[in-house]
Design a protein around this motif. Structure first.
Motif, PDB file in Angstrom:
ATOM      1  N   ALA A   1      18.002   1.696 -21.304  1.00 34.63           N
ATOM      2  CA  ALA A   1      19.366   2.187 -21.484  1.00 34.63           C
ATOM      3  C   ALA A   1      19.769   2.168 -22.954  1.00 34.63           C
ATOM      4  N   GLU A   2      19.442   1.084 -23.645  1.00 33.26           N
ATOM      5  CA  GLU A   2      19.821   0.976 -25.055  1.00 33.26           C
ATOM      6  C   GLU A   2      19.004   1.909 -25.931  1.00 33.26           C
TER       7      GLU A   2
ATOM      8  N   ARG B   1      20.799   5.184 -25.594  1.00 34.07           N
ATOM      9  CA  ARG B   1      22.091   5.139 -26.300  1.00 34.07           C
ATOM     10  C   ARG B   1      21.896   5.163 -27.795  1.00 34.07           C
TER      11      ARG B   1
ATOM     12  N   LEU C   1      24.017   8.156 -20.919  1.00 32.56           N
ATOM     13  CA  LEU C   1      23.003   7.777 -21.913  1.00 32.56           C
ATOM     14  C   LEU C   1      21.955   8.859 -22.066  1.00 32.56           C
TER      15      LEU C   1
END
Length: 268
Positions: free
Chosen positions: A116-117, A120, A211
């Motif tokens: 997820a990061e 993002r 995202l």
């Protein structure tokens, strides 16, 4: 698009396209895709099916998982259109297991929060970041199978990653460097969107969709309801239109599946 009004020119920001077929028409063989969804919740199934019908192949797909055998990204996998998956969960799909163990499919297995990061960060223009997730495991040390040779051996394994020590609250701790992800295209599903591309998601279908949208250089959104600019409360917008390049209305009566339905016996 520019239109002329009297003697002045003004920019018209209308990102709508007439159909899913038109929306994905320029996705070429070998493209990389970030695709929203978690399990089967929030899958952009109309766009996926349009891509399947188009015949695009050799895709490198970044998504939490790969659907199931006959739904979501699983329909592309079953048709042998996916070359590589970057995912955090690979259950619920027997064909995925078969292709991976036989050496037909490459897999970059990534912890869910890290994935997820990475998406993002890619959308935010951040090249890489350090995280504690994966320190002391093959995620950091390398050696995770990425492709098998079809005979039980590992043909391609993950490489070691940079690990550094930082002073944080509680003392010195090790962190592993993770690179951001950007893709050629993103496919996402939203409940509602306007012609400028502002999107509103609903409940669990929000998941990885914002995202994935951020990470794609060209983001294509399917929405159940298309509204005019100004109809969405700015405070209710989950993803601003700056991240969205094409939007197609698919209606609210599209089929939506879940992996498993679990119910209790009557009276219990």
């Amino acid at each position: 698009m520019l239109v002329k009004t009297d003697t002045r020119e003004c920019a018209v920001i209308d990102k709508t396209v007439a159909s899913a077929v038109e929306a994905v028409a320029d996705i070429p063989d070998g493209a990389s895709l970030a695709v929203g969804g978690f399990g089967l919740s929030g899958n952009p199934i109309v766009l996926i099916e349009a891509l399947l019908a188009q015949g695009t192949r050799d895709l490198s797909v970044v998504s939490n998982n790969c659907g199931v055998d006959d739904w979501g990204l699983g329909v592309l996998l079953r048709a042998r259109r996916i070359r590589k998956m970057t995912s955090s969960y690979v259950g619920e799909n027997k064909e995925f297991e078969r292709q991976f163990l036989s050496g037909e499919l490459e897999l970059e297995l990534t912890p869910q929060g890290t994935l997820a990061e990475k998406l993002r960060a890619g959308g935010a223009g951040i090249a890489a970041f350090y995280t504690q997730t994966g320190v002391g495991t093959q995620v950091a040390e390398g050696g995770l199978p990425r492709r098998y040779d079809g005979s039980g051996g590992v043909a391609v394994a993950s490489a070691p990653k940079d690990v550094r020590t930082f002073d944080v609250a509680g003392g010195a701790k090790e962190f592993v460097l993770e690179e951001a992800i950007t893709t050629d295209f993103a496919l996402v599903h939203a409940l509602r969107g306007d012609r400028h591309g502002n999107l509103v998601f609903t409940k669990a279908a929000r998941n990885f969709n914002p995202l994935a949208a951020m990470a794609g250089r060209i983001c294509i959104a399917q929405v159940e309801e298309l509204v005019e600019p100004g109809a969405l409360d700015p405070d209710a917008v989950h993803l601003p239109g700056v991240f969205v390049h094409r939007i197609v209305a698919v209606g609210s009566d599209i089929e939506k599946r879940i992996e498993r339905r679990t119910v209790a016996a009557e009276g219990k």
